[in-house]
Write a protein that holds these residues in place. Structure first.
Motif, mmCIF file in Angstrom:
data_model
loop_
_atom_site.group_PDB
_atom_site.id
_atom_site.type_symbol
_atom_site.label_atom_id
_atom_site.label_comp_id
_atom_site.label_asym_id
_atom_site.label_seq_id
_atom_site.Cartn_x
_atom_site.Cartn_y
_atom_site.Cartn_z
ATOM 1 N N THR A 172 -36.648 -22.221 -68.971
ATOM 2 C CA THR A 172 -37.835 -22.705 -68.281
ATOM 3 C C THR A 172 -37.469 -23.415 -66.990
ATOM 4 O OG1 THR A 172 -39.060 -22.942 -70.341
ATOM 5 C CG2 THR A 172 -39.864 -24.197 -68.464
ATOM 6 N N SER A 173 -36.419 -24.203 -67.000
ATOM 7 C CA SER A 173 -35.979 -24.898 -65.791
ATOM 8 C C SER A 173 -35.604 -23.899 -64.704
ATOM 9 C CB SER A 173 -34.790 -25.811 -66.109
ATOM 10 O OG SER A 173 -34.529 -26.700 -65.056
ATOM 11 N N SER A 174 -34.943 -22.821 -65.095
ATOM 12 C CA SER A 174 -34.585 -21.770 -64.135
ATOM 13 C C SER A 174 -35.833 -21.097 -63.574
ATOM 14 C CB SER A 174 -33.682 -20.736 -64.825
ATOM 15 O OG SER A 174 -33.375 -19.672 -63.961
ATOM 16 N N ARG A 175 -36.833 -20.869 -64.434
ATOM 17 C CA ARG A 175 -38.086 -20.260 -63.996
ATOM 18 C C ARG A 175 -38.798 -21.157 -62.981
ATOM 19 N NH1 ARG A 175 -41.889 -19.381 -68.847
ATOM 20 N NH2 ARG A 175 -40.325 -17.852 -69.394
ATOM 21 N N LEU A 176 -38.766 -22.457 -63.224
ATOM 22 C CA LEU A 176 -39.431 -23.395 -62.320
ATOM 23 C C LEU A 176 -38.756 -23.460 -60.952
ATOM 24 C CD1 LEU A 176 -40.213 -26.329 -64.764
ATOM 25 C CD2 LEU A 176 -41.905 -25.022 -63.466
ATOM 26 N N ALA A 177 -37.518 -23.016 -60.880
ATOM 27 C CA ALA A 177 -36.811 -23.027 -59.599
ATOM 28 C C ALA A 177 -37.483 -22.111 -58.577
ATOM 29 C CB ALA A 177 -35.356 -22.622 -59.803
ATOM 30 N N LEU A 183 -32.153 -31.232 -66.021
ATOM 31 C CA LEU A 183 -33.053 -30.094 -65.932
ATOM 32 C C LEU A 183 -34.431 -30.560 -65.492
ATOM 33 C CD1 LEU A 183 -32.092 -28.342 -69.303
ATOM 34 C CD2 LEU A 183 -31.308 -27.724 -67.006
ATOM 35 N N ALA A 184 -35.275 -29.621 -65.092
ATOM 36 C CA ALA A 184 -36.629 -29.962 -64.657
ATOM 37 C C ALA A 184 -37.527 -30.331 -65.818
ATOM 38 C CB ALA A 184 -37.235 -28.787 -63.878
ATOM 39 N N VAL A 185 -37.135 -29.948 -67.022
ATOM 40 C CA VAL A 185 -37.983 -30.129 -68.201
ATOM 41 C C VAL A 185 -37.210 -30.788 -69.333
ATOM 42 C CG1 VAL A 185 -39.643 -28.288 -67.750
ATOM 43 C CG2 VAL A 185 -37.451 -27.726 -68.831
ATOM 44 N N ALA A 186 -37.979 -31.340 -70.278
ATOM 45 C CA ALA A 186 -37.399 -31.960 -71.461
ATOM 46 C C ALA A 186 -38.223 -31.581 -72.680
ATOM 47 C CB ALA A 186 -37.357 -33.482 -71.304
ATOM 48 N N ALA A 187 -37.598 -31.637 -73.846
ATOM 49 C CA ALA A 187 -38.274 -31.386 -75.116
ATOM 50 C C ALA A 187 -38.742 -32.709 -75.696
ATOM 51 C CB ALA A 187 -37.330 -30.684 -76.083
ATOM 52 N N VAL A 188 -40.008 -32.744 -76.119
ATOM 53 C CA VAL A 188 -40.590 -33.967 -76.665
ATOM 54 C C VAL A 188 -41.322 -33.629 -77.965
ATOM 55 C CG1 VAL A 188 -42.281 -35.800 -76.316
ATOM 56 C CG2 VAL A 188 -40.854 -35.055 -74.410
ATOM 57 N N THR A 189 -41.098 -34.451 -78.984
ATOM 58 C CA THR A 189 -41.843 -34.311 -80.231
ATOM 59 C C THR A 189 -42.612 -35.599 -80.464
ATOM 60 O OG1 THR A 189 -40.119 -32.888 -81.157
ATOM 61 C CG2 THR A 189 -41.722 -33.824 -82.689
ATOM 62 N N PRO A 190 -43.943 -35.572 -80.340
ATOM 63 C CA PRO A 190 -44.737 -36.782 -80.549
ATOM 64 C C PRO A 190 -44.584 -37.319 -81.970
ATOM 65 C CG PRO A 190 -46.042 -35.060 -79.495
ATOM 66 C CD PRO A 190 -44.768 -34.419 -79.951
ATOM 67 N N PRO A 248 -47.793 -30.866 -82.382
ATOM 68 C CA PRO A 248 -46.879 -29.768 -82.052
ATOM 69 C C PRO A 248 -45.775 -30.249 -81.126
ATOM 70 C CG PRO A 248 -48.808 -29.657 -80.661
ATOM 71 C CD PRO A 248 -49.022 -30.838 -81.577
ATOM 72 N N ALA A 249 -44.615 -29.614 -81.228
ATOM 73 C CA ALA A 249 -43.532 -29.902 -80.296
ATOM 74 C C ALA A 249 -43.963 -29.480 -78.895
ATOM 75 C CB ALA A 249 -42.276 -29.159 -80.725
ATOM 76 N N ARG A 250 -43.439 -30.167 -77.895
ATOM 77 C CA ARG A 250 -43.884 -29.925 -76.518
ATOM 78 C C ARG A 250 -42.705 -29.824 -75.566
ATOM 79 N NH1 ARG A 250 -49.448 -32.147 -75.258
ATOM 80 N NH2 ARG A 250 -50.478 -32.479 -77.261
ATOM 81 N N ILE A 251 -42.980 -29.172 -74.451
ATOM 82 C CA ILE A 251 -42.066 -29.159 -73.320
ATOM 83 C C ILE A 251 -42.795 -29.817 -72.160
ATOM 84 C CG2 ILE A 251 -42.784 -26.821 -72.622
ATOM 85 C CD1 ILE A 251 -39.860 -26.394 -71.678
ATOM 86 N N THR A 252 -42.091 -30.655 -71.414
ATOM 87 C CA THR A 252 -42.734 -31.404 -70.336
ATOM 88 C C THR A 252 -41.847 -31.455 -69.114
ATOM 89 O OG1 THR A 252 -43.786 -33.522 -69.773
ATOM 90 C CG2 THR A 252 -41.801 -33.634 -71.120
ATOM 91 N N LEU A 253 -42.459 -31.457 -67.936
ATOM 92 C CA LEU A 253 -41.697 -31.777 -66.754
ATOM 93 C C LEU A 253 -41.198 -33.206 -66.891
ATOM 94 C CD1 LEU A 253 -43.074 -29.184 -65.694
ATOM 95 C CD2 LEU A 253 -43.366 -30.338 -63.495
ATOM 96 N N THR A 254 -39.989 -33.457 -66.461
ATOM 97 C CA THR A 254 -39.441 -34.805 -66.520
ATOM 98 C C THR A 254 -40.078 -35.668 -65.436
ATOM 99 O OG1 THR A 254 -37.649 -34.334 -64.980
ATOM 100 C CG2 THR A 254 -37.227 -33.910 -67.333
ATOM 101 N N LEU A 255 -39.925 -36.968 -65.571
ATOM 102 C CA LEU A 255 -40.436 -37.863 -64.530
ATOM 103 C C LEU A 255 -39.789 -37.577 -63.175
ATOM 104 C CD1 LEU A 255 -42.177 -40.277 -63.655
ATOM 105 C CD2 LEU A 255 -40.284 -41.766 -64.363
ATOM 106 N N PRO A 256 -38.467 -37.405 -63.070
ATOM 107 C CA PRO A 256 -37.899 -37.065 -61.762
ATOM 108 C C PRO A 256 -38.490 -35.790 -61.166
ATOM 109 C CG PRO A 256 -36.163 -37.780 -63.243
ATOM 110 C CD PRO A 256 -37.407 -37.639 -64.077
ATOM 111 N N GLU A 257 -38.799 -34.813 -62.030
ATOM 112 C CA GLU A 257 -39.393 -33.570 -61.527
ATOM 113 C C GLU A 257 -40.820 -33.808 -61.030
ATOM 114 O OE1 GLU A 257 -39.508 -29.440 -60.575
ATOM 115 O OE2 GLU A 257 -37.873 -30.857 -60.953
ATOM 116 N N LEU A 258 -41.612 -34.586 -61.756
ATOM 117 C CA LEU A 258 -42.972 -34.897 -61.311
ATOM 118 C C LEU A 258 -42.962 -35.628 -59.968
ATOM 119 C CD1 LEU A 258 -44.594 -36.117 -64.657
ATOM 120 C CD2 LEU A 258 -44.963 -33.915 -63.523
ATOM 121 N N LEU A 259 -41.914 -36.393 -59.737
ATOM 122 C CA LEU A 259 -41.833 -37.160 -58.492
ATOM 123 C C LEU A 259 -41.293 -36.334 -57.328
ATOM 124 C CD1 LEU A 259 -40.559 -40.627 -59.796
ATOM 125 C CD2 LEU A 259 -42.906 -39.867 -59.371
#
Length: 231
Positions: free
Chosen positions: A115-120, A159-166, A171-182
């Motif tokens: 996913t990080s590669s795709r976001l590139a 990476l641009a994304v991280a795995a998060v489990t609330p 459900p498990a999630r994938i999220t843009l990281t804070l550095p990526e959002l910025l």
């Protein structure tokens, strides 16, 4: 401090914000040849996107992705990407590029590199990052007490994304990281309702980010933040 833009009701908010985004897209295409937006899931964003889809824009020069995504396939009703493709169907038909976050693998962690590669392929900096906020003070998939929250906020994996489990596990999630959002020119937080306004007011006060992760966006000084709100 963020700028708060109050509106009389949700309809007025959606109309004004859609017009704002349309202007931003036109300006971005005129100035650097493309527009790159990070979008959010949810009911109010869906109404916003449907309104935006009615506006004549150079959609073939627009790139869209999500701030976060449940680790579900496109045919799942919970898919944010599916909602974006449905509500912006006209834009997609006119050539808008949608870069989804869900990739192969049984878990978000399995798909992070792909996913990080795709976001590139997305032009950076993003012209707009649109975020929502939950009543628990989460934004993107930065949930209080979530497994992976620290990595999502720090971008420690590079990476641009991280795995998060609330908390609760699904459900498990994938999220843009804070550095990526910025990596953006502007961030907009879209919220409706008095209860969320109270949550926002509390998050605007100093306090630990882990308890109210939206603070990570509200209290940073790298990217200007506007808050779009209606009762």
């Amino acid at each position: 401090m963020p700028i708060i833009k109050d509106h009389a009701d949700k309809s007025a908010l959606v109309t004004a914000f859609a017009d704002h985004i349309a202007g931003l897209i036109r300006d971005a295409v005129a100035s650097h040849g493309s527009a790159s937006l990070v979008l959010s899931g949810g009911t109010t964003p869906a109404d916003l996107f449907a309104r935006l889809d009615m506006i004549d824009l150079p959609w073939d020069k627009v790139y869209l992705t999500l701030s976060d995504e449940r680790w579900v396939d496109l045919d799942d009703p919970a898919s944010n990407e599916a909602m974006v493709r449905r509500t912006l169907s006209g834009a997609v038909a006119k050539g808008a590029t949608v870069v989804g976050l869900k990739s192969v693998g049984g878990t978000p962690a399995d798909g992070l590199a792909r996913t990080s590669s795709r976001l590139a392929t997305m032009p950076r900096p993003y012209d707009l990052v649109l975020l929502g906020m939950g009543e628990d003070s989460h934004t993107a998939s930065f949930f209080p007490g979530a497994m992976g929250l620290s990595e999502a906020l720090s971008g420690a994996l590079g990476l641009a994304v991280a795995a998060v489990t609330p908390a609760g596990g699904v459900p498990a999630r994938i999220t843009l990281t804070l550095p990526e959002l910025l990596r953006s020119r502007a961030i907009a937080l879209l919220i409706t309702g008095e209860k969320k306004k109270s949550v926002l007011d509390a998050a605007l006060q100093p306090g630990p980010v882990e308890a109210a992760p939206v603070r990570a966006v509200l209290h940073q000084d790298k990217v200007p933040v506007s808050i779009w709100w209606a009762p």
